[in-house]
Scaffold this active site. Structure first.
Site, PDB file in Angstrom:
ATOM      1  N   GLU A  28      37.242  38.647  47.058  1.00 13.29           N
ATOM      2  CA  GLU A  28      35.875  38.190  47.341  1.00 13.29           C
ATOM      3  C   GLU A  28      35.927  37.157  48.454  1.00 13.29           C
ATOM      4  O   GLU A  28      36.554  36.105  48.294  1.00 13.29           O
ATOM      5  CB  GLU A  28      35.255  37.578  46.086  1.00 13.29           C
ATOM      6  CG  GLU A  28      33.901  36.912  46.324  1.00 13.29           C
ATOM      7  CD  GLU A  28      33.422  36.090  45.140  1.00 13.29           C
ATOM      8  OE1 GLU A  28      32.539  35.235  45.335  1.00 13.29           O
ATOM      9  OE2 GLU A  28      33.932  36.288  44.018  1.00 13.29           O
ATOM     10  N   LYS A  68      29.491  37.639  36.106  1.00 11.86           N
ATOM     11  CA  LYS A  68      30.328  36.479  36.400  1.00 11.86           C
ATOM     12  C   LYS A  68      29.839  35.305  35.562  1.00 11.86           C
ATOM     13  O   LYS A  68      28.665  34.925  35.653  1.00 11.86           O
ATOM     14  CB  LYS A  68      30.235  36.137  37.896  1.00 11.86           C
ATOM     15  CG  LYS A  68      31.012  34.894  38.281  1.00 11.86           C
ATOM     16  CD  LYS A  68      31.008  34.677  39.779  1.00 11.86           C
ATOM     17  CE  LYS A  68      29.701  34.083  40.277  1.00 11.86           C
ATOM     18  NZ  LYS A  68      29.812  33.657  41.691  1.00 11.86           N
TER      19      LYS A  68
END
Length: 219
Positions: free
Chosen positions: A44, A136
């Site tokens: 990411e 998340k």
């Protein structure tokens, strides 16, 4: 296999999602190479500076040229316009720090994996209703593994990953996996400021290899 399924498979298999941003394009690329050399196959890159989009595009060029199998996601996406810009630059998935409905709707309509940051059961319920498959838990160090242990049975169809404050110790990593995560997001405790500032790319490869070993022994 759909791109969504592919991304989830890679994240779950490696058990970690490294994340970072660096304002320098060359450093961003070298960090990516170092992670790849440790066996990482998805990263990411966070949208946290003016150079993020241009750096992302350079990283994608390197992936296409020399890093087969690497998937690159973008994090810190707070609106649909940013999601679109990075997907146009080659992002394989988008991650947000919170539950951003216009990002969810934009990505869902295009079959792109979107990952919301959630901190409460209400946010997770809303994310699930919007089509989320992967959540998340953010900030992870505030919530802790006990939070997930307490709510996971409510969401049998969701995958969870903590981000924020996850460290490289066996105790921390195993605590999260015992609670039921599929992976841990790891930023500055892995891709440290010293590694970035001093360009210690071999050290990053070495440290990442050790973390992967810890993860594999914790599952």
């Amino acid at each position: 296999m759909s791109k969504k399924t592919e991304v989830l498979k890679v994240i779950t298999e490696q058990g970690i999602l490294p994340l970072y941003f660096n304002k320098d394009a060359e450093t961003s690329v070298e960090l990516l190479r170092a992670l790849y050399n440790a066996g990482i196959r998805t990263v990411e890159y966070t949208n946290r500076g003016e150079a993020a989009l241009a750096n992302f595009a350079e990283m994608k060029k390197v992936i296409d040229a020399e890093l087969p199998g690497m998937l690159l996601g973008v994090g810190t996406i707070k609106d649909a316009a940013s999601a679109e810009a990075f997907v146009n630059a080659g992002a394989d998935y988008v991650i947000s720090p919170g539950l951003v409905e216009d990002v969810a709707e934009w990505a869902e309509a295009r079959g792109i994996l979107w990952v919301p940051g959630c901190m409460t059961p209400s946010e997770i319920i809303k994310a699930e209703k919007l089509g989320a498959k992967f959540v998340k838990l953010f900030p992870g160090n505030i919530l802790g593994p006990s939070f997930l242990s307490g709510i996971k049975a409510l969401f049998p169809n969701l995958l969870f990953m903590p981000t924020g404050g996850v460290d490289t110790t066996k105790e921390n990593i195993s605590g999260w996996f015992k609670a039921g995560v599929c992976a841990v997001g790891m930023g500055s405790n892995l891709v440290t400021k010293d590694i970035m500032d001093n360009k210690q790319y071999d050290l990053l490869t070495e440290n990442t290899t050790k973390v992967l070993e810890t993860i594999n022994s914790s599952r």
